[in-house]
Design an enzyme around this catalytic site. Structure first.
Site, PDB file in Angstrom:
ATOM      1  N   GLU A 136       0.845  -1.206   0.000  1.00  7.71           N
ATOM      2  CA  GLU A 136       0.000   0.000   0.000  1.00  7.71           C
ATOM      3  C   GLU A 136       0.878   1.254   0.000  1.00  7.71           C
ATOM      4  OE1 GLU A 136      -2.864   0.156   3.197  1.00  7.71           O
ATOM      5  OE2 GLU A 136      -3.226   2.303   2.923  1.00  7.71           O
ATOM      6  N   ARG A 187       4.764  32.451 -19.750  1.00 13.21           N
ATOM      7  CA  ARG A 187       4.318  33.619 -18.980  1.00 13.21           C
ATOM      8  C   ARG A 187       5.494  34.588 -18.795  1.00 13.21           C
ATOM      9  NH1 ARG A 187      -0.226  36.206 -16.760  1.00 13.21           N
ATOM     10  NH2 ARG A 187       0.409  37.305 -14.849  1.00 13.21           N
ATOM     11  N   HIS A 216       2.889  29.492 -10.685  1.00  9.19           N
ATOM     12  CA  HIS A 216       1.712  29.872 -11.466  1.00  9.19           C
ATOM     13  C   HIS A 216       1.129  31.210 -10.980  1.00  9.19           C
ATOM     14  CE1 HIS A 216       1.618  25.758 -13.053  1.00  9.19           C
ATOM     15  NE2 HIS A 216       0.634  26.098 -13.850  1.00  9.19           N
TER      16      HIS A 216
END
Ligand SMILES: Cc1cc2nc3c(=O)[nH]c(=O)nc-3n(C[C@H](O)[C@H](O)[C@H](O)COP(=O)(O)OP(=O)(O)OC[C@H]3O[C@@H](n4cnc5c(N)ncnc54)[C@H](O)[C@@H]3O)c2cc1C
Length: 379
Positions: A242, A268, A338
């Protein structure tokens, strides 16, 4: 760095998993997040493609594949698209091994065909309102009544708890001559088994998570999974897989975050230049990319160990804590790059950021993972 862990059949499998998720899951992410649940039809379609519990033998609806690399492919693609919740990892990496390795022929016949067809959604309930990290403190009890068990207790944070048709419940055994824990398979509709609210999570919003209550639920002896009293040992045996599965998704998510951020910082501009070309940002991204590449190599080595069934508890614990902490740092950096757009839900990085936080908590917290590693060093 070129990965050496996969064979051509895994690459072909990846193509079909990716195609399926892009078609069936990605367009529906928003709807599922709003509903807090992924609908059954999707799960059945995934099962029909052979993506659910494929390690089961063919006569039980699986493909008889004992190769963890196929699990990894699905985990990575699910993490990269971020669309399909935790269902694949939960069933393929966590619950199916219990249902296949600890069960009798009769139990496998009763449950596995439904699991492999997607008609039975399984879940596992260990955590309780009073304890999560310390499984020895589980307070739910299974009391032997002469010809059946009576199960009483509360569970929480159960992944797929709202949908689950079959829940493996960890409970303390109350029976003369037997000490320890047991795992009990409880079916939906059993008298005394009720579900609480669908929990409202910070992230992973498409995945349902629930509280479950058991009030004197009658459990037939044939619904005891594995040996009474050895529940904790059975959990300990399966937890490394897991944890590796969480590490696999951590690295895949960090890679995805880096990929979309690189595209963003190239396009950007600020002060007349792409924001990625400022040295501070270039260095941050260079460090992040290098650390993720290093993590990838370690996790791939753990995957090989899982395939050979030699992965140890401390190796898996180290992989889990280190990669999930890295995932968090990398995705937080990516969101920062961002700017304000990173905080807007319509940007993928925003969802990735809120989905990442729990990775350091579930499957055993970072602190508990360090305990496991520390103890393996004799400390
Ligand atoms: C979205 C989600 C899905 C989940 N799915 C499932 C599921 O399907 N089935 C299931 O059984 N459980 C599930 N869990 C539960 C999860 O495994 C537990 O939340 C986790 O193990 C931590 O337990 P806890 O929340 O009780 O925290 P606690 O055990 O109360 O820990 C609180 C804090 O104390 C710290 N701490 C505890 N002990 C030590 C120590 N010895 N040394 C240092 N620090 C320590 C922890 O690291 C943590 O920071 C899920 C949880 C979430 C959030």
């Amino acid at each position: 760095m070129r990965r050496t862990v996969f064979e051509p059949e895994h690459d072909a499998f990846r193509e079909s998993v990716r195609g399926f998720l892009m078609k069936e899951a990605v367009p529906r992410t928003e709807e599922w997040e709003a509903n807090g649940i992924i609908d059954r039809a999707f799960w059945r379609k995934a099962a029909a493609q052979g993506f659910v519990a494929f390690q089961a033998p063919e006569e039980l609806g699986g493909a008889g594949i004992d190769d963890f690399r196929f699990n990894v492919v699905i985990d990575e693609e699910a993490a990269t698209t971020g669309a399909a919740g935790d269902g694949f990892a939960l069933v393929n990496d966590i619950v199916a091994p219990y249902l296949l390795e600890l069960t009798t022929d009769e139990q496998r016949q009763a449950w596995m065909p439904g699991v492999t067809s997607g008609d039975i959604v399984p879940a596992i309930a260990m955590s309780e309102p009073g304890t999560g990290s310390d499984l020895r403190a589980i307070a739910s009890t299974a009391t032997w009544r002469g010809d059946h068990w009576s199960l009483t207790g509360s569970k929480t944070f159960v992944t797929s708890g709202i949908q689950a048709d079959l829940v493996l419940v960890a409970a303390r055994i109350v029976r003369d001559g037997v000490k320890g824990m047991g795992l009990f398979a409880v079916e939906a509709g059993a008298d005394g088994f009720t579900r609480g609210r669908k929990l409202d999570k910070v992230g992973r919003k498409a995945q349902d998570t629930a509280e479950l209550f058991f009030d004197d639920v009658t459990v037939a002896p044939e619904h005891l999974v594995g040996e009474a009293g050895r529940g904790l040992q059975m959990l300990m045996k399966n937890l490394p897989q897991e944890r590796l599965s969480i590490a696999v998704t951590a690295v895949a998510s960090a890679e995805r975050a880096l990929a979309i951020t690189l595209e963003y910082v190239r396009g950007r501009n600020a002060f007349g230049t792409p924001i990625g070309s400022f040295q501070a940002n270039r260095f941050s991204l260079a460090e992040a990319a290098t650390e993720v590449a290093v993590a990838r190599v370690y996790v791939d080595r753990c995957i090989e160990a899982a395939v050979d069934h030699t992965l140890t508890a401390d190796e898996a614990a180290g992989a889990k804590y280190w990669t999930t902490e890295l995932q968090w740092r990398v995705i937080d950096l990516c969101l920062q790059l961002h700017g304000g757009y990173g905080y807007m839900e319509e940007y993928e990085i925003a969802r990735m950021w809120r989905d990442a936080r729990v990775q350091r908590i579930y499957g055993g917290t970072t602190e508990i993972m360090k305990e496991i590693v520390g103890r393996s060093m004799g400390l």
